[in-house]
Design a protein around this motif. Structure first.
Motif, PDB file in Angstrom:
ATOM      1  N   TYR A 110      46.683  86.966  99.547  1.00 52.07           N
ATOM      2  CA  TYR A 110      45.297  87.002 100.016  1.00 52.07           C
ATOM      3  C   TYR A 110      44.791  88.419 100.272  1.00 52.07           C
ATOM      4  CZ  TYR A 110      45.209  81.959 100.122  1.00 52.07           C
ATOM      5  OH  TYR A 110      45.226  80.634  99.731  1.00 52.07           O
ATOM      6  N   THR A 122      50.517  76.664  93.870  1.00 48.44           N
ATOM      7  CA  THR A 122      51.227  76.952  95.114  1.00 48.44           C
ATOM      8  C   THR A 122      50.995  78.405  95.497  1.00 48.44           C
ATOM      9  OG1 THR A 122      52.958  75.323  94.667  1.00 48.44           O
ATOM     10  CG2 THR A 122      53.481  77.040  96.252  1.00 48.44           C
ATOM     11  N   ILE A 123      50.621  78.633  96.756  1.00 49.96           N
ATOM     12  CA  ILE A 123      50.415  79.993  97.252  1.00 49.96           C
ATOM     13  C   ILE A 123      51.169  80.162  98.573  1.00 49.96           C
ATOM     14  CG2 ILE A 123      48.772  81.779  97.921  1.00 49.96           C
ATOM     15  CD1 ILE A 123      46.611  80.320  96.401  1.00 49.96           C
ATOM     16  N   SER A 131      52.082  82.385 101.846  1.00 46.36           N
ATOM     17  CA  SER A 131      51.345  83.418 102.581  1.00 46.36           C
ATOM     18  C   SER A 131      51.969  83.611 103.954  1.00 46.36           C
ATOM     19  CB  SER A 131      49.872  83.011 102.724  1.00 46.36           C
ATOM     20  OG  SER A 131      49.177  83.874 103.608  1.00 46.36           O
ATOM     21  N   MET A 188      41.427  83.792 103.709  1.00 52.13           N
ATOM     22  CA  MET A 188      42.019  82.565 103.197  1.00 52.13           C
ATOM     23  C   MET A 188      41.008  81.430 103.210  1.00 52.13           C
ATOM     24  SD  MET A 188      45.453  80.590 104.543  1.00 52.13           S
ATOM     25  CE  MET A 188      46.496  82.006 104.222  1.00 52.13           C
ATOM     26  N   ILE A 219      39.980  79.678  99.730  1.00 47.01           N
ATOM     27  CA  ILE A 219      40.414  78.294  99.505  1.00 47.01           C
ATOM     28  C   ILE A 219      39.211  77.391  99.270  1.00 47.01           C
ATOM     29  CG2 ILE A 219      41.443  76.275 100.614  1.00 47.01           C
ATOM     30  CD1 ILE A 219      43.531  78.088 101.836  1.00 47.01           C
ATOM     31  N   LEU A 264      46.260  72.071  95.747  1.00 45.66           N
ATOM     32  CA  LEU A 264      46.731  73.329  96.322  1.00 45.66           C
ATOM     33  C   LEU A 264      47.844  73.063  97.326  1.00 45.66           C
ATOM     34  CD1 LEU A 264      46.641  76.362  97.008  1.00 45.66           C
ATOM     35  CD2 LEU A 264      44.798  75.845  98.633  1.00 45.66           C
ATOM     36  N   GLN A 288      49.385  74.970  99.926  1.00 46.94           N
ATOM     37  CA  GLN A 288      49.270  76.200 100.696  1.00 46.94           C
ATOM     38  C   GLN A 288      50.443  76.284 101.672  1.00 46.94           C
ATOM     39  OE1 GLN A 288      47.048  78.977 100.501  1.00 46.94           O
ATOM     40  NE2 GLN A 288      48.872  79.611 101.642  1.00 46.94           N
ATOM     41  N   LEU A 303      43.931  75.367 108.616  1.00 48.07           N
ATOM     42  CA  LEU A 303      44.153  74.690 107.347  1.00 48.07           C
ATOM     43  C   LEU A 303      44.034  73.176 107.513  1.00 48.07           C
ATOM     44  CD1 LEU A 303      47.125  76.766 105.867  1.00 48.07           C
ATOM     45  CD2 LEU A 303      44.812  76.598 104.916  1.00 48.07           C
ATOM     46  N   ILE A 311      44.504  69.492  99.486  1.00 51.23           N
ATOM     47  CA  ILE A 311      45.303  70.577 100.068  1.00 51.23           C
ATOM     48  C   ILE A 311      46.538  69.988 100.742  1.00 51.23           C
ATOM     49  CG2 ILE A 311      45.378  72.440 101.768  1.00 51.23           C
ATOM     50  CD1 ILE A 311      42.349  72.718 101.469  1.00 51.23           C
ATOM     51  N   ILE A 360      49.701  71.171 103.132  1.00 43.58           N
ATOM     52  CA  ILE A 360      50.075  72.273 104.020  1.00 43.58           C
ATOM     53  C   ILE A 360      51.581  72.267 104.216  1.00 43.58           C
ATOM     54  CG2 ILE A 360      49.764  73.314 106.295  1.00 43.58           C
ATOM     55  CD1 ILE A 360      47.102  71.699 106.451  1.00 43.58           C
TER      56      ILE A 360
END
Length: 378
Positions: A87, A109-110, A112, A120, A124, A136, A138, A175, A185, A187
Protein backbone atom coordinates in the motif's frame (compact mmCIF):
# COMPACT_ATOMS: atom_id res chain seq x y z
CA UNK A 1 -1.22 -16.92 2.80
CA UNK A 2 -2.17 -16.15 -0.02
CA UNK A 3 -3.45 -19.41 -1.59
CA UNK A 4 -5.81 -21.31 -3.87
CA UNK A 5 -7.49 -22.53 -0.70
CA UNK A 6 -9.24 -19.15 -0.58
CA UNK A 7 -11.18 -19.81 -3.79
CA UNK A 8 -14.58 -18.13 -3.60
CA UNK A 9 -17.86 -19.33 -5.01
CA UNK A 10 -17.31 -17.78 -8.45
CA UNK A 11 -14.00 -19.50 -9.16
CA UNK A 12 -14.48 -23.33 -9.39
CA UNK A 13 -14.88 -23.37 -13.18
CA UNK A 14 -11.75 -21.29 -13.68
CA UNK A 15 -9.76 -23.46 -11.28
CA UNK A 16 -10.72 -26.63 -13.14
CA UNK A 17 -9.86 -24.99 -16.45
CA UNK A 18 -6.36 -24.24 -15.18
CA UNK A 19 -6.13 -27.72 -13.71
CA UNK A 20 -7.09 -29.32 -17.02
CA UNK A 21 -4.33 -27.45 -18.82
CA UNK A 22 -1.81 -28.53 -16.20
CA UNK A 23 -2.83 -32.19 -16.26
CA UNK A 24 -2.47 -32.49 -20.02
CA UNK A 25 0.90 -30.71 -19.72
CA UNK A 26 -0.29 -27.87 -21.87
CA UNK A 27 2.45 -25.24 -22.00
CA UNK A 28 1.02 -22.14 -20.40
CA UNK A 29 1.97 -19.01 -18.53
CA UNK A 30 1.62 -18.88 -14.72
CA UNK A 31 -1.73 -19.64 -13.15
CA UNK A 32 -0.35 -18.39 -9.84
CA UNK A 33 1.62 -15.16 -10.08
CA UNK A 34 3.45 -13.11 -7.47
CA UNK A 35 4.19 -9.47 -8.25
CA UNK A 36 6.13 -7.07 -6.04
CA UNK A 37 4.74 -3.64 -7.00
CA UNK A 38 7.24 -1.98 -4.65
CA UNK A 39 10.25 -2.77 -2.47
CA UNK A 40 9.49 0.13 -0.15
CA UNK A 41 8.58 -0.70 3.45
CA UNK A 42 8.23 1.29 6.67
CA UNK A 43 9.11 -1.60 9.00
CA UNK A 44 12.07 -3.96 9.42
CA UNK A 45 10.75 -7.42 10.28
CA UNK A 46 13.33 -9.79 11.71
CA UNK A 47 12.04 -12.72 9.61
CA UNK A 48 11.94 -10.87 6.27
CA UNK A 49 13.77 -12.80 3.53
CA UNK A 50 13.55 -9.77 1.20
CA UNK A 51 15.42 -7.44 3.58
CA UNK A 52 18.46 -6.88 1.34
CA UNK A 53 16.28 -5.30 -1.35
CA UNK A 54 14.01 -3.14 0.83
CA UNK A 55 14.01 0.61 0.13
CA UNK A 56 17.03 0.40 -2.16
CA UNK A 57 15.58 0.52 -5.67
CA UNK A 58 12.84 2.75 -6.96
CA UNK A 59 12.84 2.21 -10.73
CA UNK A 60 9.47 0.50 -10.42
CA UNK A 61 7.48 -0.69 -13.39
CA UNK A 62 5.01 1.99 -14.44
CA UNK A 63 1.30 1.51 -15.01
CA UNK A 64 1.87 1.76 -18.75
CA UNK A 65 4.52 -0.96 -18.60
CA UNK A 66 2.35 -3.22 -16.41
CA UNK A 67 -0.50 -2.80 -18.87
CA UNK A 68 1.71 -3.89 -21.78
CA UNK A 69 3.12 -6.84 -19.82
CA UNK A 70 -0.24 -8.19 -18.71
CA UNK A 71 -1.62 -8.04 -22.24
CA UNK A 72 0.98 -10.69 -23.16
CA UNK A 73 -0.01 -13.03 -20.30
CA UNK A 74 -2.59 -15.82 -20.09
CA UNK A 75 -5.47 -15.63 -17.60
CA UNK A 76 -4.21 -15.85 -14.02
CA UNK A 77 -6.15 -17.83 -11.43
CA UNK A 78 -4.59 -16.14 -8.41
CA UNK A 79 -2.52 -12.97 -8.11
CA UNK A 80 -0.44 -12.13 -5.05
CA UNK A 81 0.70 -8.50 -4.65
CA UNK A 82 3.40 -8.29 -2.01
CA UNK A 83 6.53 -6.34 -1.15
CA UNK A 84 7.69 -4.29 0.69
CA UNK A 85 4.46 -2.83 1.91
CA UNK A 86 2.11 -2.96 -1.12
CA UNK A 87 0.00 0.00 0.00
CA UNK A 88 3.02 2.31 -0.27
CA UNK A 89 2.39 2.09 -4.00
CA UNK A 90 -0.12 4.90 -4.50
CA UNK A 91 -1.51 3.35 -7.68
CA UNK A 92 -1.97 -0.17 -6.29
CA UNK A 93 -5.69 -0.08 -7.05
CA UNK A 94 -4.95 0.76 -10.69
CA UNK A 95 -2.45 -2.12 -10.89
CA UNK A 96 -5.18 -4.44 -9.64
CA UNK A 97 -7.60 -3.11 -12.24
CA UNK A 98 -5.05 -3.74 -15.02
CA UNK A 99 -4.46 -7.36 -13.96
CA UNK A 100 -8.20 -7.90 -13.53
CA UNK A 101 -9.08 -6.59 -16.98
CA UNK A 102 -6.13 -8.05 -18.91
CA UNK A 103 -5.61 -11.36 -17.09
CA UNK A 104 -9.16 -12.06 -15.85
CA UNK A 105 -7.90 -12.43 -12.26
CA UNK A 106 -10.66 -13.80 -9.98
CA UNK A 107 -8.61 -14.11 -6.77
CA UNK A 108 -6.32 -11.44 -5.34
CA UNK A 109 -4.24 -11.72 -2.17
CA UNK A 110 -2.50 -8.74 -0.58
CA UNK A 111 -0.45 -9.17 2.61
CA UNK A 112 0.08 -5.93 4.56
CA UNK A 113 1.44 -4.74 7.90
CA UNK A 114 -1.76 -2.71 8.31
CA UNK A 115 0.00 0.59 8.91
CA UNK A 116 -1.62 2.70 6.17
CA UNK A 117 -5.31 2.50 6.98
CA UNK A 118 -6.52 5.51 4.98
CA UNK A 119 -4.63 4.45 1.85
CA UNK A 120 -5.90 0.91 2.22
CA UNK A 121 -9.50 2.03 2.63
CA UNK A 122 -9.47 4.17 -0.51
CA UNK A 123 -7.70 1.62 -2.65
CA UNK A 124 -9.78 -1.38 -1.54
CA UNK A 125 -13.00 0.52 -2.25
CA UNK A 126 -11.71 1.28 -5.75
CA UNK A 127 -10.69 -2.36 -6.31
CA UNK A 128 -14.14 -3.58 -5.32
CA UNK A 129 -15.92 -1.03 -7.50
CA UNK A 130 -13.67 -1.44 -10.54
CA UNK A 131 -13.44 -5.25 -10.34
CA UNK A 132 -16.99 -6.52 -9.64
CA UNK A 133 -16.14 -10.24 -9.74
CA UNK A 134 -12.88 -10.05 -7.80
CA UNK A 135 -12.41 -11.82 -4.47
CA UNK A 136 -9.88 -9.99 -2.26
CA UNK A 137 -8.01 -11.90 0.42
CA UNK A 138 -6.72 -9.02 2.53
CA UNK A 139 -4.14 -10.36 4.96
CA UNK A 140 -2.65 -8.50 7.93
CA UNK A 141 0.62 -9.73 9.41
CA UNK A 142 0.75 -10.11 13.19
CA UNK A 143 3.57 -12.07 14.81
CA UNK A 144 2.99 -11.51 18.51
CA UNK A 145 0.82 -9.70 21.01
CA UNK A 146 1.53 -6.05 21.80
CA UNK A 147 5.21 -5.36 22.51
CA UNK A 148 6.25 -8.78 21.20
CA UNK A 149 4.86 -7.95 17.77
CA UNK A 150 6.47 -4.50 17.82
CA UNK A 151 9.87 -5.96 18.67
CA UNK A 152 9.68 -8.41 15.77
CA UNK A 153 8.61 -5.58 13.47
CA UNK A 154 11.45 -3.44 14.88
CA UNK A 155 9.46 -0.23 15.05
CA UNK A 156 11.04 1.05 18.28
CA UNK A 157 12.50 3.94 16.30
CA UNK A 158 9.03 5.07 15.21
CA UNK A 159 7.75 7.88 17.38
CA UNK A 160 4.09 8.52 18.03
CA UNK A 161 1.12 7.40 20.16
CA UNK A 162 0.45 4.28 18.10
CA UNK A 163 2.65 1.26 17.45
CA UNK A 164 2.43 -1.31 14.69
CA UNK A 165 0.35 -3.79 16.73
CA UNK A 166 -2.29 -1.18 17.59
CA UNK A 167 -2.39 0.02 14.00
CA UNK A 168 -2.81 -3.54 12.71
CA UNK A 169 -5.74 -4.17 15.08
CA UNK A 170 -7.43 -0.90 14.10
CA UNK A 171 -7.01 -1.79 10.44
CA UNK A 172 -8.62 -5.20 10.95
CA UNK A 173 -11.55 -3.57 12.72
CA UNK A 174 -11.98 -1.18 9.80
CA UNK A 175 -11.73 -4.01 7.27
CA UNK A 176 -14.67 -5.66 9.01
CA UNK A 177 -16.73 -2.56 8.30
CA UNK A 178 -15.66 -2.64 4.65
CA UNK A 179 -16.61 -6.31 4.53
CA UNK A 180 -20.19 -5.37 5.39
CA UNK A 181 -20.26 -3.31 2.20
CA UNK A 182 -18.26 -5.68 0.01
CA UNK A 183 -18.81 -9.33 0.86
CA UNK A 184 -16.09 -10.33 -1.58
CA UNK A 185 -13.45 -9.37 0.99
CA UNK A 186 -11.90 -12.11 3.12
CA UNK A 187 -9.95 -10.91 6.15
CA UNK A 188 -6.98 -13.03 7.13
CA UNK A 189 -4.15 -12.94 9.63
CA UNK A 190 -0.64 -14.14 8.74
CA UNK A 191 1.57 -15.30 11.60
CA UNK A 192 5.15 -16.33 10.84
CA UNK A 193 6.55 -19.11 13.03
CA UNK A 194 10.13 -18.29 14.12
CA UNK A 195 12.41 -19.03 17.04
CA UNK A 196 11.45 -15.62 18.45
CA UNK A 197 7.78 -16.42 18.96
CA UNK A 198 7.54 -20.23 18.87
CA UNK A 199 7.17 -20.69 22.63
CA UNK A 200 4.18 -18.34 22.68
CA UNK A 201 2.82 -19.31 19.29
CA UNK A 202 -0.28 -21.24 20.30
CA UNK A 203 -1.25 -18.43 22.65
CA UNK A 204 -0.68 -15.88 19.87
CA UNK A 205 -3.11 -17.79 17.64
CA UNK A 206 -5.63 -17.97 20.48
CA UNK A 207 -5.44 -14.28 21.41
CA UNK A 208 -5.47 -13.03 17.82
CA UNK A 209 -8.50 -15.18 17.07
CA UNK A 210 -10.38 -13.92 20.14
CA UNK A 211 -9.36 -10.31 19.52
CA UNK A 212 -10.08 -10.05 15.79
CA UNK A 213 -12.31 -13.01 14.75
CA UNK A 214 -10.76 -13.14 11.26
CA UNK A 215 -11.99 -15.29 8.37
CA UNK A 216 -8.76 -17.26 8.46
CA UNK A 217 -5.34 -17.48 10.09
CA UNK A 218 -2.36 -18.50 7.98
CA UNK A 219 0.67 -19.95 9.74
CA UNK A 220 3.85 -19.53 7.71
CA UNK A 221 7.07 -21.28 8.60
CA UNK A 222 9.98 -18.80 8.42
CA UNK A 223 11.82 -19.29 5.13
CA UNK A 224 14.67 -18.09 2.96
CA UNK A 225 17.53 -16.03 4.41
CA UNK A 226 15.84 -13.82 7.02
CA UNK A 227 17.25 -10.55 8.31
CA UNK A 228 17.92 -12.09 11.71
CA UNK A 229 18.79 -15.74 12.34
CA UNK A 230 15.27 -16.63 13.41
CA UNK A 231 15.10 -19.77 11.26
CA UNK A 232 17.34 -21.96 13.41
CA UNK A 233 16.44 -24.29 16.31
CA UNK A 234 12.77 -24.38 15.39
CA UNK A 235 10.64 -26.70 17.51
CA UNK A 236 8.36 -28.51 15.07
CA UNK A 237 6.30 -29.93 17.92
CA UNK A 238 5.26 -26.37 18.79
CA UNK A 239 4.54 -25.71 15.10
CA UNK A 240 2.34 -28.80 14.81
CA UNK A 241 0.57 -27.95 18.06
CA UNK A 242 -0.26 -24.45 16.82
CA UNK A 243 -1.46 -25.69 13.43
CA UNK A 244 -3.71 -28.27 15.09
CA UNK A 245 -5.16 -25.64 17.41
CA UNK A 246 -5.76 -23.27 14.47
CA UNK A 247 -7.55 -26.04 12.59
CA UNK A 248 -9.79 -26.72 15.58
CA UNK A 249 -10.70 -23.04 15.78
CA UNK A 250 -11.55 -22.66 12.10
CA UNK A 251 -12.02 -25.79 10.09
CA UNK A 252 -14.10 -27.73 12.58
CA UNK A 253 -16.46 -24.75 12.61
CA UNK A 254 -16.29 -24.33 8.84
CA UNK A 255 -15.01 -20.80 9.34
CA UNK A 256 -11.86 -21.17 7.27
CA UNK A 257 -12.44 -18.13 5.08
CA UNK A 258 -13.73 -20.14 2.13
CA UNK A 259 -17.03 -21.33 3.62
CA UNK A 260 -18.82 -19.20 1.02
CA UNK A 261 -17.46 -21.48 -1.68
CA UNK A 262 -19.42 -24.70 -2.11
CA UNK A 263 -16.15 -26.63 -2.46
CA UNK A 264 -14.84 -25.37 0.87
CA UNK A 265 -14.26 -28.87 2.25
CA UNK A 266 -11.87 -29.72 -0.57
CA UNK A 267 -10.14 -26.35 -0.17
CA UNK A 268 -9.82 -26.89 3.58
CA UNK A 269 -8.39 -30.36 2.99
CA UNK A 270 -5.80 -28.80 0.69
CA UNK A 271 -4.85 -26.35 3.43
CA UNK A 272 -4.47 -29.15 5.99
CA UNK A 273 -2.26 -31.09 3.56
CA UNK A 274 -0.16 -27.97 2.97
CA UNK A 275 0.78 -27.77 6.65
CA UNK A 276 1.55 -31.49 6.67
CA UNK A 277 3.77 -31.09 3.60
CA UNK A 278 5.55 -28.06 5.06
CA UNK A 279 6.26 -29.95 8.27
CA UNK A 280 7.53 -33.03 6.39
CA UNK A 281 9.87 -31.04 4.14
CA UNK A 282 11.36 -29.08 7.05
CA UNK A 283 11.74 -32.12 9.27
CA UNK A 284 13.23 -34.45 6.64
CA UNK A 285 14.99 -31.73 4.61
CA UNK A 286 14.42 -33.53 1.35
CA UNK A 287 12.41 -33.56 -1.87
CA UNK A 288 8.79 -34.67 -1.38
CA UNK A 289 6.86 -33.55 -4.45
CA UNK A 290 7.56 -31.97 -7.87
CA UNK A 291 7.67 -28.19 -7.93
CA UNK A 292 5.84 -26.30 -10.69
CA UNK A 293 7.74 -23.03 -10.25
CA UNK A 294 8.80 -21.65 -13.61
CA UNK A 295 5.74 -23.19 -15.21
CA UNK A 296 2.49 -22.83 -13.26
CA UNK A 297 3.89 -20.20 -10.90
CA UNK A 298 6.30 -17.30 -11.18
CA UNK A 299 7.52 -14.06 -9.60
CA UNK A 300 8.14 -10.54 -10.91
CA UNK A 301 9.93 -7.90 -8.85
CA UNK A 302 9.38 -4.10 -8.82
CA UNK A 303 11.95 -3.32 -11.54
CA UNK A 304 10.85 -6.16 -13.79
CA UNK A 305 13.21 -8.99 -12.83
CA UNK A 306 11.45 -12.34 -13.29
CA UNK A 307 12.25 -15.54 -11.37
CA UNK A 308 10.67 -18.99 -11.16
CA UNK A 309 10.17 -18.45 -7.39
CA UNK A 310 11.14 -16.22 -4.48
CA UNK A 311 13.67 -18.60 -2.92
CA UNK A 312 16.11 -19.23 -5.79
CA UNK A 313 19.07 -16.82 -5.97
CA UNK A 314 20.24 -14.34 -8.60
CA UNK A 315 21.83 -17.01 -10.79
CA UNK A 316 18.32 -18.32 -11.43
CA UNK A 317 16.89 -15.03 -12.68
CA UNK A 318 15.14 -15.68 -15.98
CA UNK A 319 15.58 -12.10 -17.13
CA UNK A 320 14.23 -8.57 -16.91
CA UNK A 321 10.92 -8.01 -18.63
CA UNK A 322 12.15 -4.68 -20.00
CA UNK A 323 14.82 -6.54 -21.99
CA UNK A 324 12.07 -8.60 -23.64
CA UNK A 325 10.06 -5.62 -24.92
CA UNK A 326 7.61 -6.07 -22.02
CA UNK A 327 6.50 -9.36 -23.62
CA UNK A 328 5.99 -11.92 -20.87
CA UNK A 329 5.39 -14.82 -23.25
CA UNK A 330 8.70 -14.12 -24.94
CA UNK A 331 10.52 -14.11 -21.60
CA UNK A 332 8.69 -17.17 -20.20
CA UNK A 333 9.49 -19.23 -23.30
CA UNK A 334 13.14 -18.11 -23.53
CA UNK A 335 16.11 -20.49 -23.38
CA UNK A 336 16.91 -19.30 -19.85
CA UNK A 337 13.35 -19.98 -18.70
CA UNK A 338 13.45 -23.51 -20.09
CA UNK A 339 16.83 -24.03 -18.43
CA UNK A 340 15.41 -23.05 -15.02
CA UNK A 341 12.41 -25.36 -15.36
CA UNK A 342 14.80 -28.17 -16.24
CA UNK A 343 16.98 -27.32 -13.22
CA UNK A 344 14.00 -27.37 -10.84
CA UNK A 345 12.84 -30.71 -12.21
CA UNK A 346 16.22 -32.47 -12.38
CA UNK A 347 17.61 -31.14 -9.09
CA UNK A 348 14.37 -32.05 -7.32
CA UNK A 349 14.30 -28.57 -5.83
CA UNK A 350 12.31 -28.26 -2.59
CA UNK A 351 11.48 -25.69 0.07
CA UNK A 352 8.86 -24.91 2.73
CA UNK A 353 7.41 -21.94 0.80
CA UNK A 354 3.64 -22.25 1.34
CA UNK A 355 2.72 -20.05 -1.62
CA UNK A 356 4.34 -22.42 -4.09
CA UNK A 357 3.61 -25.68 -2.29
CA UNK A 358 -0.15 -25.12 -2.37
CA UNK A 359 0.17 -25.02 -6.17
CA UNK A 360 2.26 -28.19 -6.04
CA UNK A 361 -0.54 -29.89 -4.10
CA UNK A 362 -3.63 -28.69 -5.95
CA UNK A 363 -2.17 -29.34 -9.41
CA UNK A 364 -0.69 -32.76 -8.62
CA UNK A 365 -3.06 -35.73 -9.10
CA UNK A 366 -1.17 -37.90 -6.62
CA UNK A 367 -2.57 -35.79 -3.78
CA UNK A 368 -6.21 -36.00 -4.88
CA UNK A 369 -7.14 -39.27 -3.13
CA UNK A 370 -5.91 -37.92 0.21
CA UNK A 371 -7.55 -34.53 -0.37
CA UNK A 372 -10.88 -36.25 -1.03
CA UNK A 373 -10.45 -38.56 1.96
CA UNK A 374 -9.53 -35.68 4.28
CA UNK A 375 -12.44 -33.55 3.04
CA UNK A 376 -14.87 -36.28 4.09
CA UNK A 377 -13.60 -36.01 7.66
CA UNK A 378 -14.25 -32.27 7.88
Amino acid sequence: MKSFSNISRSEPVQYYRHLYKALIKYKQLPSYFIFYPTSRCNLKCSHCFYHDSLNKKFNELTLEEIDKITKTMDPILQLLLTGGEPYLRHDLDQIVRIFYENCKVPILTIPSNGWYLSKMDKQIRNMMEWCPKLTLNQQISIDGIGADHNAIRMDKQIKGPENSFEKAIKTIEHLKELQKIYNRINIGIIITFTNENQKKFKNIVKEIYELTKPDNITINLVRGDPKEKVNVNLDLNLYREAVKYRDELFYDKKMSGHARFKGNKLATAGRIMLNELTNKIYEENKYVTPCYAGNLSGVMYPEGDVYPCEILGDEHKIGNIRDFDLDFKKLWSSHKAKKEVKFIRKSKCFCTHECFNIVNILFNPKFYPKIIKTSKLI
